[in-house]
Enzyme design. Structure first.
Site, short mmCIF file in Angstrom:
data_model
loop_
_atom_site.label_atom_id
_atom_site.label_comp_id
_atom_site.label_asym_id
_atom_site.label_seq_id
_atom_site.Cartn_x
_atom_site.Cartn_y
_atom_site.Cartn_z
N ASP A 140 60.17 -2.07 14.54
CA ASP A 140 59.53 -4.05 15.09
C ASP A 140 60.18 -4.84 14.52
O ASP A 140 61.33 -4.34 14.06
CB ASP A 140 58.43 -3.27 15.41
CG ASP A 140 56.76 -4.59 16.18
OD1 ASP A 140 57.17 -6.13 16.14
OD2 ASP A 140 56.82 -3.42 17.07
N ASP B 32 45.77 -1.54 4.29
CA ASP B 32 45.33 0.01 5.17
C ASP B 32 46.45 0.68 5.12
O ASP B 32 47.04 1.49 6.18
CB ASP B 32 45.05 -0.77 6.22
CG ASP B 32 43.86 0.00 6.83
OD1 ASP B 32 42.78 0.62 6.01
OD2 ASP B 32 42.83 -0.78 6.70
N HIS C 280 53.60 -9.07 13.35
CA HIS C 280 54.28 -7.97 14.92
C HIS C 280 53.56 -6.33 14.28
O HIS C 280 53.02 -5.63 15.11
CB HIS C 280 54.81 -8.59 15.74
CG HIS C 280 54.82 -7.43 17.38
ND1 HIS C 280 56.09 -6.26 17.41
CD2 HIS C 280 54.30 -8.23 18.80
CE1 HIS C 280 55.31 -5.93 18.77
NE2 HIS C 280 54.28 -6.96 19.52
N ASN D 15 40.49 5.17 4.69
CA ASN D 15 40.19 4.75 2.33
C ASN D 15 39.21 3.38 2.76
O ASN D 15 38.96 3.61 1.82
CB ASN D 15 41.81 4.24 2.43
CG ASN D 15 41.69 2.91 3.06
OD1 ASN D 15 41.06 1.95 3.86
ND2 ASN D 15 43.00 2.45 2.76
N ASN E 22 55.11 -7.94 29.92
CA ASN E 22 53.52 -8.69 29.67
C ASN E 22 53.95 -9.44 31.01
O ASN E 22 53.79 -10.99 30.88
CB ASN E 22 53.33 -8.91 28.32
CG ASN E 22 52.45 -8.50 27.37
OD1 ASN E 22 52.61 -7.50 27.55
ND2 ASN E 22 52.92 -8.89 26.68
N VAL F 138 61.86 7.92 28.23
CA VAL F 138 60.93 6.76 27.31
C VAL F 138 59.93 7.47 28.31
O VAL F 138 59.62 6.85 29.34
CB VAL F 138 61.93 5.24 27.29
CG1 VAL F 138 60.74 4.81 26.61
CG2 VAL F 138 63.02 5.69 26.05
N SER G 137 52.47 -4.30 24.15
CA SER G 137 52.65 -4.49 23.24
C SER G 137 51.54 -4.10 21.77
O SER G 137 51.95 -3.04 20.79
CB SER G 137 53.34 -5.67 21.71
OG SER G 137 54.38 -6.24 21.92
#
Length: 836
Positions: A245, A254, A287, A300, A391, A431, A484
């Site tokens: 990405d 995080d 992204h 956490n 999309n 895939v 995505s």
């Protein structure tokens, strides 16, 4: 293995002489199609310099690829700036390159002298998947006036750069070349428009908004059972998910502990791997950071939690600063994932500049084939690749035309498509293709309006609308929509599967994903496998398959009185399962295992259960048994009663109780004789099969036979409530209240307020001059009128037995009301999610 060609600039001159036998005798070269026992490095031209400078032929020195070069404005620059093509790293390296050029001039000088300058372009060159054939292809590139960028003998692919107008024709004419073509339509320079990832994560009409970082807003995690799955198995640190990405923010609280920097890489400078941190952190797009949060944000206590927080992620940056993912970047990403032994990759993009690469087009087919080979090779190395479906609300099984490609130059309007035109990587064999779903206001699941679809193309579905995850800005959190966002849900679940089944192949992991998926009914005409594939991805099933009967709740923690979902697996299909508390008392409702032996349904513990650890038991009527250990937090507090006050005296007749609670809550007020409150805590129990909750609002007649009555009122926006009881005789009384919130949460009872009710005290008449004798009545409730009762003043428990056993039934009714309302609401929501 991947052979880097960084710094090959001058060494090709000497390499030509060493490899001349291959050039002159190609038949011998291609006869060596078995590479067992062959040292890849020794078969290749010698590595001598670390610079990216190419051989000084008429082909230009390879500049830094300006549409991909990393800047230093990313969140982490401690490892130094990204390396750029053409810059020698040391003086010694430069001297070595010069000596090589002097000793052996390029064999391509004659070709270069005749070549005309043209735009600087990158190319994919395909040959046989052997070291010898790949080496020969490299030499063909150099002889044609180009520069080798990267070489992959494992798949027989070479990426190259050249500005000669005759370069492509010369390479295609070379012996042993299967195919060659450009990887883009625009010159290698600043890109003019948004590329694949920008197009795929921002559906038409959808905009990202920033929201507060609250785990409770992750509807997507709830519907796939991720919190319950995490309570059983959060994933293994041995499992690595490659996030192909725009990079992952290495400073995000995080994500900082979730990234394996040793396996992270940048691929956006000509598709050449660069492991400096500046090369794989984000610069212009969050992204990849958003995608990573869904997969594995840390558990956490900060922000959100990902699906597999126990697994690791590698940032594989394949998106350049203009949002493009060219074939050489994707090649680098897939081959890197294979070399590093990653278990899963997530690919939330399509490869630019074509939304669909057509295998029948001479210029598009070579790059399509190169990416296909890289994907296939990564699978042979144990990598399961997950990709977003796109999309465009497009039927991938019935392509006709499209008007968005190429997106790095001038798109072709109504470009015709056929079955050989593929959206890559999502339509490459092997895939996992992921469609997007949304949650409706009634809790049902349906197709996201933007999601691509197609019978036989979509493998599985996942949440992709309004997904909360990590973003770069302020190390915060934001909402995005798109396939995505759906794809990383499947990648996260695949990481859980890889943790549970460490020896499973990619094909076996994909089969498990599909077998464990939850069917989705959809809505209207948008139903069936063409929209959802095998169904909604199921995180809970991923960690419970093949175990004994097991159950879990989100995070293993519940609040007394608040409804929660129990998920179970591996029960006998069709059996009825009863859930009992630590005292053996059944909770409201029953569960029925579905055809796969799974349970999902609501439960609620008594709001009077003290905080601490407790254990529930699940017992099936066909013999299944499971226990569920929980940590219980204390319940929501009851309403505040403002009148009457403790120790006061009010007038007999009508007693009015006022107070405050949460807005729009259902408040049940109980008025009872004082002795009814003896043993009050023992009388309240969590549920009753006959529990009913009626909102009255009108005055309630006090039941003198039972010694109590109850009134239920719904509060207004301010939370105020008023309950009136008529016909209340003199005596000692108490009042308490309980509230049921809009989500079905039931509070504890308010501590009883004890007071007295007295008839109006009659004062002897007085004579008023001019008016005669006038009787005077002093109103009660002022606190100054003595009460004619032996218990007046103290108003404490007397130790006497409760006036009637029905007082316990009343408290059962009140306490059980919250549980019943909560259970019914939660069950409707759970059913809607499953049925769509």
């Amino acid at each position: 293995m991947i052979r880097s060609t960084r710094g090959r600039g001058a060494r090709y001159a000497t390499a030509l002489a060493l490899a001349s036998a291959l050039v002159l005798a190609p038949t011998a070269a291609f006869a060596a199609d078995g590479d067992e026992g062959l040292d890849v490095e020794s078969a290749a031209p010698a590595e001598t310099a670390t610079t990216d400078a190419p051989a000084p032929t008429s082909a230009p020195v390879v500049p830094a690829e300006t549409d991909a070069a990393e800047t230093t404005d990313g969140p982490e620059t401690t490892d130094g700036p990204a390396e750029t093509d053409g810059a020698a790293t040391t003086d010694e390296a430069a001297t070595t390159d010069e000596a090589a050029v002097t000793e052996a001039p390029s064999a391509s000088d004659d070709v270069d002298a005749a070549a005309a300058p043209g735009p600087l372009m990158n190319y994919a060159v395909n040959t046989a998947a052997t070291v010898a054939a790949t080496t020969s292809a490299e030499l063909a590139v150099v002889q044609a006036g180009g520069v080798v960028l990267q070489s992959y003998p494992e798949i027989g692919v070479v990426t190259a750069q050249a500005s000669d107008t005759e370069f492509l024709a010369a390479v295609r004419a070379s012996v042993g070349i299967d195919s060659a073509g450009p990887t883009r339509t625009a010159e290698v320079t600043d890109a003019p428009a948004a590329g694949g990832t920008l197009a795929i994560h921002t559906p038409l009409g959808e905009q990202a908004v920033t929201v507060d970082p609250r785990e409770g807003e992750q509807w997507d995690m709830d519907v796939i059972g991720a919190p319950e799955a995490r309570a059983i198995d959060p994933g293994s640190a041995e499992v690595v998910v490659g996030v192909l990405d725009s990079g992952i923010d290495a400073d995000h609280p995080d994500l900082a502990t979730q990234i394996d920097a040793s396996k992270s890489v940048g691929c956006t400078v000509n598709g050449v791997p660069d492991q400096t941190q500046a090369a794989w952190v984000p610069t212009t797009s969050d992204h990849g950071t958003h995608v990573a949060g869904t997969i594995g944000a840390a558990e956490n206590g900060v922000g959100i939690v990902g699906i597999a927080p126990g697994a690791k992620m590698a940032s594989v940056k394949v998106v350049n600063d203009d949002g493009f993912i060219y074939p050489e970047y994707a090649l680098c990403g897939f081959m890197w994932a294979a070399e590093q032994g990653m278990d899963v990759t997530n690919n939330s993009y399509y490869v630019d500049p074509y939304q669909f690469w057509c295998g029948t087009d001479a210029d598009q087919a070579p790059a399509l084939e190169a990416v296909r080979r890289a994907v296939e090779y990564s699978e042979t190395q144990g990598v399961l690749n997950i990709a977003a479906a796109g999309n465009s609300n497009y039927d991938l099984a019935n392509k006709t035309t499209e008007s968005t490609s190429p997106n790095d130059s001038t798109p072709i309007v109504d470009r015709p498509l056929d079955d050989e035109c593929l959206d890559i990587p999502t339509e490459v064999d092997g895939v996992v293709t992921v469609a997007s779903v949304q949650q409706n206001t009634d809790g049902s699941i349906s197709k996201s309006s933007f999601s691509n679809y197609g019978e036989g193309v979509i493998d599985i579905a996942a949440p992709g609308t309004d997904i909360l995850s990590t973003v770069v800005a302020d190390n915060g959190y934001g909402v995005k929509s798109g396939t995505s966002m759906a794809s990383p849900h499947v990648a996260g679940v695949a990481a859980l599967l890889a943790s549970v089944h460490p020896d499973a192949s990619p094909a076996e992991l994909q089969a498990l994903l599909e077998q464990q998926a939850t069917p989705v009914a959809g809505a209207g005409g948008l139903t069936g496998s063409r929209y959802f594939g095998a169904g909604l991805v199921n995180a809970f099933a991923a960690v419970t398959e093949d175990l004994a009967p097991v159950a879990a709740v989100a995070d293993g923690t519940v609040q007394a009185g608040r409804p929660f979902l129990i998920r179970g697996a591996n029960f006998v299909p069709g059996e009825t399962v009863t859930v009992t508390d630590a005292d053996g008392q059944p909770l409201e409702g029953e569960f029925v295992a579905d055809a796969q032996g799974r349970l999902v349904g609501p439960a609620v513990l008594s709001p009077f259960l003290p905080a601490g650890a407790t254990t529930l038991a699940l017992t099936g009527d066909a013999g299944s048994r499971a226990t569920l250990d929980l940590l219980v937090e204390e319940a929501v507090a009851g309403p505040a009663i403002t009148a009457p006050v403790t120790g006061s005296t009010v007038e007999a007749g009508t007693v009015t109780v006022t107070g405050t609670a949460q807005s729009n809550a259902l408040v049940t007020v109980v008025l009872a004789t004082a002795d009814q409150f003896e043993g009050f805590e023992q009388l309240v129990t969590p549920t009753s099969p006959s529990a009913r909750l009626d909102v009255a609002g009108e005055p309630v007649a006090f039941d003198t036979d039972l010694g109590f009555s109850a009134s239920t009122i719904q509060t207004d926006a301010t939370g105020a409530f008023t309950a009136s009881f008529t016909g209340v005789p003199a005596g000692d009384y108490g009042t308490t209240a309980l509230q049921v919130l809009a989500d079905g949460t039931s509070s504890t009872f308010t501590d009883p307020v004890l007071f007295s009710v007295a008839a109006a005290a009659v004062v002897p008449p007085v004579t008023v001059p001019g008016a005669g004798v006038v009787p005077v009545t002093t109103p009660a409730g002022t606190g100054v009128v003595p009460v004619a009762s032996t218990r007046a003043g103290a108003l404490a428990y007397t130790g006497s037995e409760p006036g009637a056993p029905l007082s316990a039934a009343l408290l059962l009714l009140v306490a059980g009301a919250g549980a019943l309302v909560a259970a019914r609401r939660l069950r409707r929501r759970a059913d809607a999610r499953i049925e769509g």
